[in-house]
Design a protein around this motif. Structure first.
Motif, PDB file in Angstrom:
ATOM      1  N   THR A  15       0.820  -1.216   0.000  1.00 35.96           N
ATOM      2  CA  THR A  15       0.000   0.000   0.000  1.00 35.96           C
ATOM      3  C   THR A  15       0.854   1.266   0.000  1.00 35.96           C
ATOM      4  O   THR A  15       0.346   2.355  -0.200  1.00 35.96           O
ATOM      5  N   SER A  16       2.171   1.131   0.245  1.00 38.74           N
ATOM      6  CA  SER A  16       3.083   2.272   0.162  1.00 38.74           C
ATOM      7  C   SER A  16       4.506   1.749  -0.010  1.00 38.74           C
ATOM      8  O   SER A  16       4.782   0.581   0.230  1.00 38.74           O
ATOM      9  N   GLY A  17       5.409   2.651  -0.445  1.00 39.90           N
ATOM     10  CA  GLY A  17       6.800   2.250  -0.611  1.00 39.90           C
ATOM     11  C   GLY A  17       7.509   3.026  -1.708  1.00 39.90           C
ATOM     12  O   GLY A  17       7.024   4.057  -2.171  1.00 39.90           O
ATOM     13  N   PHE A  18       8.662   2.500  -2.140  1.00 45.27           N
ATOM     14  CA  PHE A  18       9.519   3.124  -3.147  1.00 45.27           C
ATOM     15  C   PHE A  18       8.836   3.134  -4.521  1.00 45.27           C
ATOM     16  O   PHE A  18       8.171   2.186  -4.906  1.00 45.27           O
ATOM     17  N   ALA A  19       9.052   4.237  -5.259  1.00 39.45           N
ATOM     18  CA  ALA A  19       8.536   4.333  -6.621  1.00 39.45           C
ATOM     19  C   ALA A  19       9.477   5.172  -7.469  1.00 39.45           C
ATOM     20  O   ALA A  19      10.164   6.060  -6.962  1.00 39.45           O
ATOM     21  N   GLN A  20       9.499   4.879  -8.754  1.00 40.32           N
ATOM     22  CA  GLN A  20      10.219   5.744  -9.684  1.00 40.32           C
ATOM     23  C   GLN A  20       9.499   5.729 -11.030  1.00 40.32           C
ATOM     24  O   GLN A  20       8.872   4.741 -11.396  1.00 40.32           O
ATOM     25  N   LYS A  21       9.607   6.856 -11.715  1.00 40.40           N
ATOM     26  CA  LYS A  21       9.008   7.002 -13.042  1.00 40.40           C
ATOM     27  C   LYS A  21      10.123   7.384 -14.006  1.00 40.40           C
ATOM     28  O   LYS A  21      10.843   8.358 -13.779  1.00 40.40           O
ATOM     29  N   ILE A  22      10.270   6.599 -15.059  1.00 41.93           N
ATOM     30  CA  ILE A  22      11.305   6.834 -16.056  1.00 41.93           C
ATOM     31  C   ILE A  22      10.628   7.186 -17.375  1.00 41.93           C
ATOM     32  O   ILE A  22       9.692   6.501 -17.791  1.00 41.93           O
ATOM     33  N   GLU A  23      11.111   8.256 -18.005  1.00 43.84           N
ATOM     34  CA  GLU A  23      10.563   8.704 -19.281  1.00 43.84           C
ATOM     35  C   GLU A  23      11.683   8.872 -20.295  1.00 43.84           C
ATOM     36  O   GLU A  23      12.725   9.454 -19.979  1.00 43.84           O
ATOM     37  N   TYR A  24      11.465   8.354 -21.498  1.00 42.19           N
ATOM     38  CA  TYR A  24      12.379   8.522 -22.626  1.00 42.19           C
ATOM     39  C   TYR A  24      11.609   9.149 -23.773  1.00 42.19           C
ATOM     40  O   TYR A  24      10.471   8.764 -24.031  1.00 42.19           O
ATOM     41  N   SER A  25      12.212  10.075 -24.464  1.00 41.75           N
ATOM     42  CA  SER A  25      11.611  10.643 -25.666  1.00 41.75           C
ATOM     43  C   SER A  25      12.632  10.591 -26.794  1.00 41.75           C
ATOM     44  O   SER A  25      13.800  10.942 -26.597  1.00 41.75           O
ATOM     45  N   PHE A  26      12.195  10.136 -27.948  1.00 42.74           N
ATOM     46  CA  PHE A  26      12.997  10.223 -29.160  1.00 42.74           C
ATOM     47  C   PHE A  26      12.240  11.157 -30.092  1.00 42.74           C
ATOM     48  O   PHE A  26      11.090  10.891 -30.453  1.00 42.74           O
ATOM     49  N   LEU A  27      12.860  12.264 -30.453  1.00 42.45           N
ATOM     50  CA  LEU A  27      12.206  13.269 -31.279  1.00 42.45           C
ATOM     51  C   LEU A  27      12.974  13.491 -32.569  1.00 42.45           C
ATOM     52  O   LEU A  27      14.206  13.565 -32.566  1.00 42.45           O
ATOM     53  N   GLN A  28      12.231  13.578 -33.652  1.00 44.80           N
ATOM     54  CA  GLN A  28      12.796  13.977 -34.929  1.00 44.80           C
ATOM     55  C   GLN A  28      11.942  15.138 -35.415  1.00 44.80           C
ATOM     56  O   GLN A  28      10.772  14.979 -35.725  1.00 44.80           O
ATOM     57  N   TYR A  29      12.545  16.322 -35.443  1.00 42.85           N
ATOM     58  CA  TYR A  29      11.805  17.521 -35.820  1.00 42.85           C
ATOM     59  C   TYR A  29      11.531  17.545 -37.320  1.00 42.85           C
ATOM     60  O   TYR A  29      12.360  17.130 -38.134  1.00 42.85           O
ATOM     61  N   ASP A  30      10.381  18.047 -37.684  1.00 45.74           N
ATOM     62  CA  ASP A  30       9.992  18.199 -39.073  1.00 45.74           C
ATOM     63  C   ASP A  30      10.890  19.260 -39.728  1.00 45.74           C
ATOM     64  O   ASP A  30      11.041  20.359 -39.175  1.00 45.74           O
ATOM     65  N   PRO A  31      11.511  18.965 -40.894  1.00 45.42           N
ATOM     66  CA  PRO A  31      12.421  19.923 -41.525  1.00 45.42           C
ATOM     67  C   PRO A  31      11.767  21.267 -41.851  1.00 45.42           C
ATOM     68  O   PRO A  31      12.398  22.324 -41.725  1.00 45.42           O
ATOM     69  N   GLU A  32      10.514  21.260 -42.250  1.00 45.94           N
ATOM     70  CA  GLU A  32       9.813  22.515 -42.564  1.00 45.94           C
ATOM     71  C   GLU A  32       9.631  23.361 -41.299  1.00 45.94           C
ATOM     72  O   GLU A  32       9.782  24.578 -41.327  1.00 45.94           O
ATOM     73  N   PHE A  33       9.323  22.713 -40.174  1.00 45.10           N
ATOM     74  CA  PHE A  33       9.208  23.413 -38.901  1.00 45.10           C
ATOM     75  C   PHE A  33      10.547  24.049 -38.519  1.00 45.10           C
ATOM     76  O   PHE A  33      10.612  25.204 -38.111  1.00 45.10           O
ATOM     77  N   SER A  36      19.276  33.482 -35.064  1.00 46.52           N
ATOM     78  CA  SER A  36      20.563  32.870 -34.705  1.00 46.52           C
ATOM     79  C   SER A  36      20.453  31.525 -33.997  1.00 46.52           C
ATOM     80  O   SER A  36      21.450  30.850 -33.816  1.00 46.52           O
ATOM     81  N   ILE A  37      19.282  31.104 -33.572  1.00 50.57           N
ATOM     82  CA  ILE A  37      19.147  29.824 -32.878  1.00 50.57           C
ATOM     83  C   ILE A  37      19.105  28.688 -33.893  1.00 50.57           C
ATOM     84  O   ILE A  37      18.317  28.704 -34.829  1.00 50.57           O
ATOM     85  N   ARG A  38      19.975  27.708 -33.709  1.00 50.39           N
ATOM     86  CA  ARG A  38      20.045  26.549 -34.608  1.00 50.39           C
ATOM     87  C   ARG A  38      19.610  25.316 -33.834  1.00 50.39           C
ATOM     88  O   ARG A  38      20.173  25.004 -32.788  1.00 50.39           O
ATOM     89  N   TRP A  39      18.601  24.622 -34.319  1.00 52.72           N
ATOM     90  CA  TRP A  39      18.114  23.413 -33.681  1.00 52.72           C
ATOM     91  C   TRP A  39      18.636  22.194 -34.406  1.00 52.72           C
ATOM     92  O   TRP A  39      18.752  22.181 -35.631  1.00 52.72           O
ATOM     93  N   GLU A  40      18.943  21.153 -33.649  1.00 51.10           N
ATOM     94  CA  GLU A  40      19.372  19.888 -34.222  1.00 51.10           C
ATOM     95  C   GLU A  40      18.131  19.105 -34.668  1.00 51.10           C
ATOM     96  O   GLU A  40      17.040  19.292 -34.126  1.00 51.10           O
ATOM     97  N   THR A  41      18.285  18.228 -35.624  1.00 48.74           N
ATOM     98  CA  THR A  41      17.153  17.479 -36.184  1.00 48.74           C
ATOM     99  C   THR A  41      16.637  16.398 -35.245  1.00 48.74           C
ATOM    100  O   THR A  41      15.445  16.150 -35.169  1.00 48.74           O
ATOM    101  N   PHE A  42      17.545  15.737 -34.494  1.00 49.94           N
ATOM    102  CA  PHE A  42      17.177  14.623 -33.629  1.00 49.94           C
ATOM    103  C   PHE A  42      17.499  14.940 -32.179  1.00 49.94           C
ATOM    104  O   PHE A  42      18.475  15.626 -31.891  1.00 49.94           O
ATOM    105  N   LYS A  43      16.660  14.395 -31.272  1.00 51.03           N
ATOM    106  CA  LYS A  43      16.899  14.610 -29.841  1.00 51.03           C
ATOM    107  C   LYS A  43      16.428  13.387 -29.061  1.00 51.03           C
ATOM    108  O   LYS A  43      15.386  12.803 -29.370  1.00 51.03           O
ATOM    109  N   ILE A  44      17.211  13.008 -28.046  1.00 50.69           N
ATOM    110  CA  ILE A  44      16.787  12.000 -27.068  1.00 50.69           C
ATOM    111  C   ILE A  44      16.796  12.674 -25.705  1.00 50.69           C
ATOM    112  O   ILE A  44      17.770  13.311 -25.319  1.00 50.69           O
ATOM    113  N   SER A  45      15.690  12.524 -25.000  1.00 53.01           N
ATOM    114  CA  SER A  45      15.527  13.142 -23.687  1.00 53.01           C
ATOM    115  C   SER A  45      15.241  12.043 -22.662  1.00 53.01           C
ATOM    116  O   SER A  45      14.504  11.104 -22.947  1.00 53.01           O
TER     117      SER A  45
END
Length: 123
Positions: free
Chosen positions: A20-38, A48-57
């Motif tokens: 009913t209670s105790g240790f917990a953890q939440k893990i989140e992964y994101s793989f993003l590939q931005y749209d070239p037109e965006f 002047s801001i340059r964004w990379e095409t791919f990102k892992i968070s």
């Protein structure tokens, strides 16, 4: 559209459902590939801001859980957060840069989440 097809977000919660209670953890992964037109419109608009095409968070929240007074509801109280991200214009360079990922750890004053549980029937 911000992201190309194939972008994904995964979220996992670890806790002992027999308690009913105790240790917990939440893990989140994101793989993003931005749209070239965006990206093109963003760079034209901002300049002047340059964004990379791919990102892992990556994010991991750690804390405690307890069952709620509401039926089939678990309350998670997280007190620490680890996070990091890498980005690149090439999928292979993106994966290569993961080995150098530096995680930031943050102590949270209080971060609460309520989650509905799903009951599975065993055959």
């Amino acid at each position: 559209m911000f992201f190309k097809e194939g972008s994904a977000h995964f979220s996992f919660i670890e806790w002992d459902s027999s308690k009913t209670s105790g240790f917990a953890q939440k893990i989140e992964y994101s793989f993003l590939q931005y749209d070239p037109e965006f990206l093109k419109k963003t760079e034209e608009g901002i300049g002047s801001i340059r964004w990379e095409t791919f990102k892992i968070s990556y994010r991991k929240k750690t804390g405690k859980f307890q069952t709620s007074k509401q039926p089939n509801t678990i309350e998670f109280n997280y007190n620490s957060l680890e996070s990091g991200e890498v980005s690149s214009n090439s999928p292979s360079l993106l994966l290569e840069s993961l080995k150098d990922l530096k995680l930031q750890e943050i102590v949270l004053q209080e971060f609460r989440e309520r989650t509905q549980t799903i009951r599975f029937r065993r055959n």
